[in-house]
Design a protein around this motif. Structure first.
Motif, short mmCIF file in Angstrom:
data_model
loop_
_atom_site.label_atom_id
_atom_site.label_comp_id
_atom_site.label_asym_id
_atom_site.label_seq_id
_atom_site.Cartn_x
_atom_site.Cartn_y
_atom_site.Cartn_z
N HIS A 28 5.60 -6.74 9.56
CA HIS A 28 4.40 -5.27 9.48
C HIS A 28 4.01 -4.62 7.69
O HIS A 28 4.76 -3.48 7.55
CB HIS A 28 6.39 -3.71 9.26
CG HIS A 28 6.82 -4.41 10.91
ND1 HIS A 28 6.15 -4.15 12.39
CD2 HIS A 28 7.88 -5.47 10.82
CE1 HIS A 28 6.62 -4.31 13.18
NE2 HIS A 28 8.08 -5.34 12.64
N PRO A 29 2.83 -5.58 8.15
CA PRO A 29 1.67 -5.15 6.56
C PRO A 29 1.57 -3.16 6.67
O PRO A 29 1.59 -2.65 5.59
CB PRO A 29 0.62 -5.60 6.92
CG PRO A 29 1.18 -5.88 8.84
CD PRO A 29 2.33 -5.94 8.98
N GLU A 30 1.55 -1.92 7.53
CA GLU A 30 1.52 -1.68 7.28
C GLU A 30 2.10 -0.15 7.05
O GLU A 30 2.54 0.39 6.55
CB GLU A 30 0.95 -0.47 9.26
CG GLU A 30 1.82 -0.90 9.90
CD GLU A 30 2.78 -1.85 11.03
OE1 GLU A 30 3.47 -2.20 11.27
OE2 GLU A 30 1.84 -2.60 10.45
N GLN A 31 3.41 -0.94 7.24
CA GLN A 31 4.55 -1.03 6.78
C GLN A 31 4.95 -1.26 5.03
O GLN A 31 5.81 -0.30 4.31
CB GLN A 31 6.26 -0.89 7.08
CG GLN A 31 5.98 0.05 8.60
CD GLN A 31 7.20 -0.14 9.27
OE1 GLN A 31 7.94 -0.69 9.19
NE2 GLN A 31 6.74 1.20 10.62
N GLY A 32 3.87 -2.14 5.14
CA GLY A 32 4.64 -2.95 3.06
C GLY A 32 6.21 -3.45 3.60
O GLY A 32 6.26 -4.37 2.54
N GLU A 44 6.02 -6.23 0.13
CA GLU A 44 4.74 -6.08 -0.13
C GLU A 44 4.79 -5.97 -2.18
O GLU A 44 4.08 -6.95 -2.53
CB GLU A 44 3.86 -5.68 0.20
CG GLU A 44 3.24 -4.31 -0.58
CD GLU A 44 2.72 -3.30 0.34
OE1 GLU A 44 2.16 -2.02 0.03
OE2 GLU A 44 2.00 -3.36 1.15
#
Length: 67
Positions: A28-32, A44
């Motif tokens: 979930h890159p939008e949440q890191g 991240e």
């Protein structure tokens, strides 16, 4: 080896020194954050959350100074 790991070769368990080598199973890159096959949550900023709830601090290499 992770008891429920379907990968070949099996992913290292959450408490092994090389646990970060486990495969990413949710990201979930939008949440890191991402979830590894062994149950470790990686962030991240390089911090980690182990399956038992313990957290590991960030472990980035120090930045080199410009000369």
């Amino acid at each position: 080896m992770c008891p429920s790991c379907p990968h070949t070769p099996p992913c290292p368990p959450a408490y092994a020194h090389d646990h970060e080598a486990a495969r990413l199973v949710a990201f979930h890159p939008e949440q890191g954050w991402g979830l590894l096959c062994n149950g470790v949550v990686v962030f991240e900023d390089t911090g980690e959350l182990l399956p038992d709830g313990r957290s590991l601090p960030t472990h980035r290499a120090p930045c080199a100074r410009a000369a």
